[in-house]
Structure formats: structure tokens, C-alpha cells
Design an enzyme around this catalytic site. Structure first.
Site, PDB file in Angstrom:
ATOM      1  N   GLU A 240       0.605  -1.252   0.366  1.00 21.01           N
ATOM      2  CA  GLU A 240       0.341   0.157  -0.117  1.00 21.01           C
ATOM      3  C   GLU A 240       1.126   1.115  -0.019  1.00 21.01           C
ATOM      4  O   GLU A 240       1.526   1.423   1.282  1.00 21.01           O
ATOM      5  CB  GLU A 240      -0.879  -0.295   1.321  1.00 21.01           C
ATOM      6  CG  GLU A 240      -1.586  -1.238   0.874  1.00 21.01           C
ATOM      7  CD  GLU A 240      -3.795  -0.609   0.597  1.00 21.01           C
ATOM      8  OE1 GLU A 240      -3.259  -0.372  -0.261  1.00 21.01           O
ATOM      9  OE2 GLU A 240      -3.955  -1.822   0.676  1.00 21.01           O
ATOM     10  N   CYS A 274      -2.728   9.005   3.019  1.00 21.53           N
ATOM     11  CA  CYS A 274      -1.709   8.303   1.032  1.00 21.53           C
ATOM     12  C   CYS A 274      -2.627   8.942   0.403  1.00 21.53           C
ATOM     13  O   CYS A 274      -2.434   9.261  -1.153  1.00 21.53           O
ATOM     14  CB  CYS A 274      -1.537   7.175   0.989  1.00 21.53           C
ATOM     15  SG  CYS A 274      -3.156   6.039   2.046  1.00 21.53           S
TER      16      CYS A 274
HETATM   17  P1  NAD Z   1       8.410   5.276   4.624  1.00 28.98           P
HETATM   18  O1  NAD Z   1       8.637   4.473   2.910  1.00 28.98           O
HETATM   19  O2  NAD Z   1       9.969   6.169   4.568  1.00 28.98           O
HETATM   20  O3  NAD Z   1       7.993   4.112   5.272  1.00 28.98           O
HETATM   21  C1  NAD Z   1       7.251   3.463   6.178  1.00 28.98           C
HETATM   22  C2  NAD Z   1       7.834   1.959   6.993  1.00 28.98           C
HETATM   23  O4  NAD Z   1       9.184   1.037   6.260  1.00 28.98           O
HETATM   24  C3  NAD Z   1       8.177   2.481   8.132  1.00 28.98           C
HETATM   25  O5  NAD Z   1       8.395   1.939   9.219  1.00 28.98           O
HETATM   26  C4  NAD Z   1       9.549   2.183   7.681  1.00 28.98           C
HETATM   27  O6  NAD Z   1      10.449   2.201   8.467  1.00 28.98           O
HETATM   28  C5  NAD Z   1       9.669   1.370   6.947  1.00 28.98           C
HETATM   29  N1  NAD Z   1      11.201   0.880   6.006  1.00 28.98           N
HETATM   30  C6  NAD Z   1      12.311   1.690   5.858  1.00 28.98           C
HETATM   31  N2  NAD Z   1      12.998   1.418   4.431  1.00 28.98           N
HETATM   32  C7  NAD Z   1      13.306  -0.083   4.540  1.00 28.98           C
HETATM   33  C8  NAD Z   1      13.112  -1.542   3.839  1.00 28.98           C
HETATM   34  N3  NAD Z   1      13.951  -0.758   3.280  1.00 28.98           N
HETATM   35  N4  NAD Z   1      12.677  -2.470   4.460  1.00 28.98           N
HETATM   36  C9  NAD Z   1      11.784  -2.164   5.388  1.00 28.98           C
HETATM   37  N5  NAD Z   1      11.002  -1.283   5.344  1.00 28.98           N
HETATM   38  C10 NAD Z   1      11.198  -0.243   5.353  1.00 28.98           C
HETATM   39  O7  NAD Z   1       7.198   5.866   4.743  1.00 28.98           O
HETATM   40  P2  NAD Z   1       6.900   6.885   5.284  1.00 28.98           P
HETATM   41  O8  NAD Z   1       7.817   8.016   5.077  1.00 28.98           O
HETATM   42  O9  NAD Z   1       7.020   6.622   6.522  1.00 28.98           O
HETATM   43  O10 NAD Z   1       4.939   6.965   5.069  1.00 28.98           O
HETATM   44  C11 NAD Z   1       4.541   8.178   4.080  1.00 28.98           C
HETATM   45  C12 NAD Z   1       4.803   7.260   2.852  1.00 28.98           C
HETATM   46  O11 NAD Z   1       3.492   6.070   2.894  1.00 28.98           O
HETATM   47  C13 NAD Z   1       4.043   8.022   1.692  1.00 28.98           C
HETATM   48  O12 NAD Z   1       4.438   8.096   0.771  1.00 28.98           O
HETATM   49  C14 NAD Z   1       2.515   8.132   1.857  1.00 28.98           C
HETATM   50  O13 NAD Z   1       1.513   8.012   0.125  1.00 28.98           O
HETATM   51  C15 NAD Z   1       2.530   6.343   2.050  1.00 28.98           C
HETATM   52  N6  NAD Z   1       1.472   5.361   3.168  1.00 28.98           N
HETATM   53  C16 NAD Z   1       0.728   4.563   2.147  1.00 28.98           C
HETATM   54  C17 NAD Z   1      -0.522   4.434   2.227  1.00 28.98           C
HETATM   55  C18 NAD Z   1      -1.578   2.615   1.594  1.00 28.98           C
HETATM   56  O14 NAD Z   1      -2.447   2.608   2.090  1.00 28.98           O
HETATM   57  N7  NAD Z   1      -1.521   3.443   0.262  1.00 28.98           N
HETATM   58  C19 NAD Z   1      -1.215   4.970   3.689  1.00 28.98           C
HETATM   59  C20 NAD Z   1      -0.501   5.708   4.606  1.00 28.98           C
HETATM   60  C21 NAD Z   1       0.831   6.631   3.600  1.00 28.98           C
END
Ligand code: NAD
Length: 481
Positions: A240, A274
Site C-alpha cells: 500500500e 496516502c
Molecule cells: P517509508 O516508506 O519511509 O516508511 C514506512 C515504513 O517502512 C517504516 O516503518 C520504515 O521504517 C520502513 N522501512 C524503511 N525502509 C525499509 C526497507 N528498506 N525495508 C523495509 N522497511 C523499510 O514511508 P513514510 O514516509 O513513513 O510514510 C509515508 C508514505 O506512506 C507516503 O508515501 C504515503 O502516501 C504512504 N502511505 C500509503 C498508504 C496506503 O495505504 N497506500 C497509507 C499510508 C501511507
């Protein structure tokens, strides 16, 4: 300072080291969270593996556990919501709603009926299509809705019979850790484990040999890394990811009547959703009126610390995201955009940014083309609807979108032409546990919610009972001498 721990195998897991959690309303570290070690991750995976065979056996017990979890969450509202406000920044009312929604997701998946799927029932065979759980699920969440997004995974994964290891965002680990501690009273040990830590711990989860599925919510950039990391052992994936949702206003609307809906769809949770509206396309003839109505809404909203009951919007959750919003707004203004409202950070401590409406901006400018994920909304004029639709779709994002029009059928016809997972008409961000949610293109793989989301935590098994009596199928009888 809240005292929270990781939970592994039903027990608190002591932290060897910790990392600071910042209150975005002050910009100051206010708590320490445990930094999970590789050995603790292994222990969590092992605990989830051990719990799986028994957990998988009794669906009625799982449904009851989800009901109990819902009650535990509702009972803990006063504990969880203030913690959520402190680490995430959102106003208390929103934090309460988030805990409530998490409980609702548990109740929904407790009660969801799974009809029997029989695809053949005749003299030859009885063939049933059965959904089997996958095993251990690794779940990773971002910081905008730490609880709701976690329970969008926990509830269907557990209902389906899987066990889980969860990792929240390092920006907002506390509420999730606390919720999982409290939920142990409703679950056998090892069914729901939580580890906390940075991005490296997330990467270790997705490449770990134990999980059979990764359920990830976060940015597109990270989602691609997750997909690569899960590929070598063919883990199942739900991603997501980010969105850049367009809202298209049609020429038959009264600008004042859509301003609240579009403003709410863009600025809820301070734009950190998101599926928030991230760009608005408006016919030239009513462009200035729509801009003025949105700017009026934006300049009247009360921004402040989430703990202040008067606040409707809080700070941006974290420093990198705050810097990004500043950068994208400054870039647009430098390129000739007009700040009809806001346009700059607010004075004082914390990551507060004035709710910003940008006019005289168009595609090709970063804040239109990229995901800003913050309280700044570009409004783009269009002359021709087909052109507006083409521009709305000319992107690798495909999460959701909306169309606003007085003629609902016409608006629905236009919404059907949006290339995205959810197309709303005269509303935005109407989400519910029974409505599938997922992205087209780079905004995701798979969906969450409803029976479709539940199916994402299962493998399909065909159970074929022969009724012919000689043990031969049409295919095997052909090879007989
Ligand atoms: P992010 O991708 O930076 O981090 C999300 C999670 O992933 C954190 O727990 C982080 O520690 C972990 N992570 C980071 N690198 C990783 C890796 N290499 N492998 C596995 N895990 C890893 O996202 P963010 O900045 O925290 O969140 C914002 C983003 O999330 C925005 O783009 C938003 O649109 C999206 N989002 C999408 C949805 C949806 O349902 N489509 C919902 C909420 C947020």
C-alpha cells in the site's frame, strides 16, 4: 515518559538500546523506544512460527479473539489516544477516532462471513475452493496512521489464521507497542509480536526466511525495495504505497458547496494521508472562486498542538517531511505560484506549517507532480475536461481520486475514467473496512479491506473429492494401458 516495550512470544522484550521519539509539536525528544536487535527479530519470528499451528486450527476462537481485541482497544482509548497525539502530532479528537477505527477493523473482521465456495458438486466430484492461511506475516507500517494502518493488517491476517510480526515507523512506535502489550490479554502468546527500530530492521524483516508474506504500507521508494527483498524466496506481497490523488471539479458546481469537501479531503491529518487530495483541477471559468473558497477555509482553520482541544490541525509528523513540504512550497513559489493562503512555516517551535493553497501552478511543477504529503494544495486551471483527465492520469501514481459535480451521473462517468484504485464522487477519503483499498500502477500491489483484503492473507487451495469410485480422474485414466 511512557514506558513501552516490544512484545515477543507474549512477553515484554527488554531493550538493549533505545532511540528517541520526537514530539512534533515541540521538535523535542520526549520518549525513548526500544531498538530491536537482529536476535530479537529472530526470536519474534520464531515465536510467531511456534504459535501458528494452534492458532490456525480454530476459526471460532480467532473470531472471538478479534472481538476481545476490539474491546481491549476501546477500553484503552484514554491510554492510547494521548500517546498517539504526543508522537504523531494529530489532534486528540483525531487520535480518539484512530483508536476507534482500529477497534472497528477488529470487529469487522471478527464478524465477516466467508461463504463456502463450491465450484463443482455432481456425480463426478465435490470441488471446494478453500482459503488457507500463509503462516507468519511480516507487517510494516508508516507514521501517519500508526494504529489504523496496523490493524488494517493485523485484523485480517489473524482472522485468516496467520501469526504476525509487526514493525511500526521509527517516528511513531509508541502507540503500536503499547497496543500490542495490551492485546496480549486477548491472544495466545506469539500470535501477535511487535519489534521496533529503524529502516534496517524493516529490511531485515522482509528478507527474513520465516515470513511467507510481507504486508507493507509506506512510500513507493521503500515499497520497491520491499518487493526486491521479498522476491528471492517468493514471499507474497501486499504493498500500500504513496498517492498523488487528483480531484477534478466539473463546470456545474457551486464553488462554495465543494470547498469544505475538497479542503477536508486535502488537509485531514494535515495532508499526511496516502489518499489525500494532492492536486485539484478546476475549470477556468470558476477557478478564482474555487481558489478563494479553499483559501478562506485554509486561513480559518485552527492549527496548534494536538493536545490543545481547539486545534483542528497539528504539526507535520517529522523533520524530514516538514523540510520536504517547505522545499516543495518554496519551489512552487519561486516558479511563479501564488500563495492564496499560507505559503510558509509558522513561527515558534515544532513542525508547524501554515495550511497552504497554491494558485497559478500547473503540471510540471514539483508540488503537482510529486507527493507532498503535507498541508499544501496546488490548484490547477483547466479549459478542456478531456485534457484535465489526461493530466490527472499522466502519472505513475494511481491510488485514488475524486470528481466533483452537480450532475452525479456525469461526475461518476468522469470518475470511472480515473486510473486509480478508488474513484470517489462528491467526496474524498471515504474509507471503510468493507470497501477494498489499493493502488493502480506504482501506488500498490494488492488491496486491503473487505473479503478481498482477507483473501490477501491466504493461499487458495482446491479440495477435490472424487465420487467416481475408481480413483481415476479424466487425465489419469488416459495413461492407463
Ligand atoms: P517509508 O516508506 O519511509 O516508511 C514506512 C515504513 O517502512 C517504516 O516503518 C520504515 O521504517 C520502513 N522501512 C524503511 N525502509 C525499509 C526497507 N528498506 N525495508 C523495509 N522497511 C523499510 O514511508 P513514510 O514516509 O513513513 O510514510 C509515508 C508514505 O506512506 C507516503 O508515501 C504515503 O502516501 C504512504 N502511505 C500509503 C498508504 C496506503 O495505504 N497506500 C497509507 C499510508 C501511507
Amino acid at each position: 515518559m511512557p514506558n513501552v516495550t516490544m512484545t515477543i512470544g507474549g512477553q515484554p522484550a527488554p531493550a538493549e538500546t533505545t532511540f528517541g521519539v520526537t514530539d512534533p509539536a515541540t521538535g523535542e525528544v520526549f520518549a525513548e523506544a526500544p531498538e530491536g536487535t537482529p536476535a530479537q527479530l529472530d526470536a519474534a519470528m520464531e515465536a510467531a512460527s511456534k504459535a501458528y499451528p494452534d492458532w490456525n486450527l480454530d476459526e471460532d476462537a480467532r473470531r472471538q479473539a478479534l472481538r476481545d481485541m476490539s474491546a481491549v482497544l476501546m477500553g484503552a482509548l484514554g491510554d492510547l489516544a494521548p500517546l498517539l497525539t504526543a508522537e504523531q502530532g494529530k489532534p486528540m479528537n483525531d487520535a480518539n477516532l484512530e483508536v476507534f477505527a482500529s477497534a472497528m477493523w477488529c470487529s469487522y473482521f471478527a464478524e465477516l462471513e466467508r461463504p463456502r465456495e463450491v465450484v463443482q458438486d455432481d456425480g463426478e466430484a465435490l470441488v471446494e475452493v478453500v482459503r488457507r492461511p500463509l503462516g507468519v506475516v511480516a507487517a510494516i507500517t508508516p507514521g501517519n496512521f500508526p494504529l489504523t494502518l496496523a490493524f488494517g493488517k493485523i485484523a485480517p491476517a489473524l482472522r485468516a489464521g496467520n501469526t504476525l510480526v509487526l514493525k511500526p515507523s521509527p517516528f511513531t512506535p509508541l502507540t503500536t507497542l503499547r497496543a500490542v502489550e495490551l492485546l496480549q490479554s486477548a491472544l495466545p502468546p506469539g500470535v501477535l509480536n511487535v519489534v521496533s527500530g529503524g529502516d534496517g530492521l524493516g529490511a531485515a524483516m522482509t528478507s527474513h526466511p520465516v515470513p511467507r508474506k510481507v504486508s507493507f504500507t509506506g512510500s513507493i521508494e521503500t515499497g520497491k525495495k520491499v518487493a526486491l527483498s521479498a522476491a528471492p524466496d517468493l514471499k507474497r506481497l501486499t504493498l500500500e504505497l504513496g498517492g498523488n490523488d487528483p480531484a477534478i471539479v466539473l463546470d456545474d458546481v457551486d464553488p462554495a458547496s465543494v470547498a469544505d469537501g475538497i479542503f477536508g479531503g486535502a488537509f485531514a491529518n494535515n495532508g499526511q494521508v496516502c489518499s489525500a487530495i494532492k492536486r485539484v483541477y478546476v475549470p477556468e471559468a470558476i477557478y478564482e472562486d474555487v481558489v478563494a473558497a479553499l483559501a478562506d477555509r485554509a486561513s480559518r482553520v485552527k492549527v496548534g498542538p494536538g493536545a490543545d482541544p481547539a486545534s483542528k490541525l497539528g504539526p507535520v509528523n517529522n523533520a524530514p517531511q516538514y523540510e520536504r513540504v517547505k522545499e516543495l512550497v518554496a519551489d512552487a513559489l519561486a516558479g511563479g505560484a501564488r500563495a492564496a493562503a499560507g505559503g510558509a512555516p509558522m513561527d515558534g517551535p515544532g513542525y508547524f506549517f501554515s495550511p497552504t493553497v497554491l494558485a497559478d501552478v500547473t503540471d510540471g511543477v514539483r508540488i503537482v507532480d510529486e507527493e507532498q504529503f503535507g498541508p499544501a494544495l496546488p490548484v490547477i486551471a483547466y479549459r478542456d475536461l478531456d485534457d484535465a483527465l489526461a493530466r490527472a492520469n499522466a502519472t505513475q501514481f494511481g491510488l485514488s481520486g475524486s470528481v466533483w459535480g452537480a450532475d452525479e451521473d456525469r461526475a461518476a462517468e468522469v470518475a470511472g475514467r480515473l486510473e486509480c484504485g478508488t474513484a470517489w464522487v462528491n467526496v474524498h477519503m471515504a474509507l471503510a473496512p468493507h470497501q477494498p483499498f489499493g493502488g493502480f500502477k506504482w501506488s500498490g500491489v494488492g488491496v486491503e479491506n473487505g473479503p478481498w483484503g482477507l483473501a490477501g492473507f491466504t493461499e487458495i487451495q482446491a479440495v477435490h473429492r472424487s465420487r467416481v469410485g475408481n480413483g481415476l480422474s479424466a487425465a489419469t485414466s488416459m495413461v492407463l494401458p
